[in-house]
Design an enzyme around this catalytic site. Structure first.
Site, mmCIF file in Angstrom:
data_model
loop_
_atom_site.group_PDB
_atom_site.id
_atom_site.type_symbol
_atom_site.label_atom_id
_atom_site.label_comp_id
_atom_site.label_asym_id
_atom_site.label_seq_id
_atom_site.Cartn_x
_atom_site.Cartn_y
_atom_site.Cartn_z
ATOM 1 C CG HIS A 90 -36.682 -32.646 26.807
ATOM 2 N ND1 HIS A 90 -36.050 -33.762 27.316
ATOM 3 C CD2 HIS A 90 -35.772 -31.641 26.875
ATOM 4 C CE1 HIS A 90 -34.804 -33.444 27.663
ATOM 5 N NE2 HIS A 90 -34.614 -32.167 27.414
ATOM 6 C CE LYS A 145 -33.650 -29.974 34.768
ATOM 7 N NZ LYS A 145 -32.279 -29.877 35.296
ATOM 8 C CG ASP A 146 -32.393 -26.097 32.950
ATOM 9 O OD1 ASP A 146 -31.373 -26.547 33.463
ATOM 10 O OD2 ASP A 146 -33.227 -26.818 32.360
ATOM 11 N N GLY A 171 -37.935 -24.641 30.209
ATOM 12 C CA GLY A 171 -38.294 -25.229 31.500
ATOM 13 C C GLY A 171 -37.807 -24.349 32.646
ATOM 14 N N GLY A 219 -31.869 -32.816 23.218
ATOM 15 C CA GLY A 219 -32.242 -34.198 22.938
ATOM 16 C C GLY A 219 -32.203 -35.087 24.161
ATOM 17 C CB SER A 224 -30.481 -35.627 29.606
ATOM 18 O OG SER A 224 -31.598 -35.120 28.902
ATOM 19 C CG HIS A 274 -36.507 -35.915 30.339
ATOM 20 N ND1 HIS A 274 -37.266 -34.797 30.635
ATOM 21 C CD2 HIS A 274 -35.205 -35.517 30.455
ATOM 22 C CE1 HIS A 274 -36.474 -33.796 30.943
ATOM 23 N NE2 HIS A 274 -35.205 -34.190 30.826
HETATM 24 P P1 AMP Z 1 -32.037 -29.564 27.698
HETATM 25 O O1 AMP Z 1 -32.274 -30.611 26.660
HETATM 26 O O2 AMP Z 1 -31.551 -30.095 29.005
HETATM 27 O O3 AMP Z 1 -31.235 -28.392 27.187
HETATM 28 O O4 AMP Z 1 -33.464 -28.962 28.030
HETATM 29 C C1 AMP Z 1 -34.284 -28.414 27.017
HETATM 30 C C2 AMP Z 1 -35.441 -27.696 27.656
HETATM 31 O O5 AMP Z 1 -36.202 -28.597 28.445
HETATM 32 C C3 AMP Z 1 -34.980 -26.575 28.601
HETATM 33 O O6 AMP Z 1 -35.826 -25.457 28.444
HETATM 34 C C4 AMP Z 1 -35.141 -27.209 29.958
HETATM 35 O O7 AMP Z 1 -35.344 -26.260 30.981
HETATM 36 C C5 AMP Z 1 -36.371 -28.077 29.745
HETATM 37 N N1 AMP Z 1 -36.416 -29.135 30.758
HETATM 38 C C6 AMP Z 1 -35.414 -29.973 31.116
HETATM 39 N N2 AMP Z 1 -35.807 -30.771 32.132
HETATM 40 C C7 AMP Z 1 -37.092 -30.431 32.415
HETATM 41 C C8 AMP Z 1 -38.064 -30.894 33.366
HETATM 42 N N3 AMP Z 1 -37.791 -31.866 34.222
HETATM 43 N N4 AMP Z 1 -39.280 -30.323 33.359
HETATM 44 C C9 AMP Z 1 -39.592 -29.320 32.479
HETATM 45 N N5 AMP Z 1 -38.718 -28.843 31.554
HETATM 46 C C10 AMP Z 1 -37.498 -29.388 31.527
#
Ligand code: AMP
Length: 284
Positions: free
Chosen positions: A35, A154-155, A152, A29, A191, A32
């Site tokens: 996501h 990024k991770d 993503g 959640g 986030s 941005h």
């Molecule tokens: P999170 O909410 O941080 O667990 O991220 C959820 C998904 O969004 C994960 O697969 C992340 O790798 C992806 N994600 C987070 N930030 C970015 C970004 N800047 N660009 C693309 N995907 C992202």
């Protein structure tokens, strides 16, 4: 159409009544554009997209930011609705469990671990982190049974670990890695960026610039891995780098021989905030 489900019984009922193939985007959640890019891609490929919003306690260490992690469900739903409107035939099922027990029923203790690649890099700095990630992603995959799931890049290590889990367990799910969405400055959207003060936001650019800097030695015709490694070592003299590593994009191995792509993985620490970024570079 966007439908919100906050309990697992409802999720399972809804899922089991669905005959069409399903796309899945798992998130914590506080959405941005990063996501949203995952959701948009899923919606271009599937009519039915499941989108989870769950701040997973199991992937946070005891001294990490679980309690203060931003939770902004209403705002998130608005963003999802805005995207869904562009796909009139689409159905987005948002699973935002109202309670941790919806995902982890009391008394039911299961854990999924991928060995090897989870003990290096982020796994070495955050013991148990990837067990938390694979445990929740496995559970969500089992409940939702998607055909394709979007992550993503990024991770990057997380993406590799999830791919490994799916392969090891023969789960019939395609894992799609999506490009990192960045601010014009180069800073990867996250986030956690909102924890940064104005001067820290400036300092944060050292992370994406550092990755670009090292990548210069790997791109183009004059690939020089030794020079790239030497540059990374030089940059790491700045103690704010947790790590900055050059690995094979396929399996995160140190040895890049016989690999066609490398990945640069970096974590930069500003105060209590750890910012993570990565960059894939073709090396053939
Ligand atoms: P999170 O909410 O941080 O667990 O991220 C959820 C998904 O969004 C994960 O697969 C992340 O790798 C992806 N994600 C987070 N930030 C970015 C970004 N800047 N660009 C693309 N995907 C992202």
């Amino acid at each position: 159409m966007v439908k919100l489900l906050d309990c697992t019984t409802e999720l399972v009922q809804t899922r089991n009544n669905e005959r069409r193939p399903i796309a899945f985007v798992p998130t914590m959640g506080n959405l941005h554009a990063g996501h949203i890019s995952l959701l948009e891609k899923a919606l271009t490929e599937f009519e039915v997209v499941y989108f989870s919003i769950f701040v997973n306690p199991k992937q946070f260490g005891p001294n990490e930011d679980f309690a203060r992690y931003p939770r902004t469900l209403e705002q998130d739903l608005k963003l999802i609705e805005d995207v869904a409107r562009k796909f009139p035939k689409a159905e987005v099922i948002v699973y935002a469990p109202k309670d941790t027990r919806e995902v982890y029923p009391p008394g039911e203790e299961q854990s999924v671990t991928v060995l090897g690649i989870t003990t290096m890099l982020e796994g070495a700095k955050r013991p148990g982190h990837f067990d938390g990630v694979t445990t929740v992603v496995h559970r969500l995959f089992e409940l939702i049974k998607p055909k394709r799931a979007y992550f993503g890049l990024k991770d990057y290590q997380q993406y590799v670990v999830v791919k490994q889990m799916v392969k090891d367990l023969y789960m019939p799910i395609e894992i799609i890695g999506m490009p990192t969405i960045r601010e014009a400055s180069g800073l990867a959207l996250s986030s956690r960026n909102q924890y940064l003060s104005a001067p820290e936001r400036e300092e944060a650019l050292t992370l994406s610039r550092g990755l670009q800097d090292v990548a210069k030695f790997l791109g183009g015709k004059k690939i020089n891995i030794n020079k790239a490694r030497a540059r990374a070592e030089e940059l790491k003299k700045d103690p704010r780098w947790n790590y900055l590593e050059i690995r094979s994009a396929e399996d995160l191995d140190h040895d890049l021989t016989n690999h066609s792509a490398a990945v640069l993985l970096g974590v930069f620490q500003l105060g209590t905030t750890r910012l993570l970024d990565s960059l894939v570079v073709e090396i053939e």
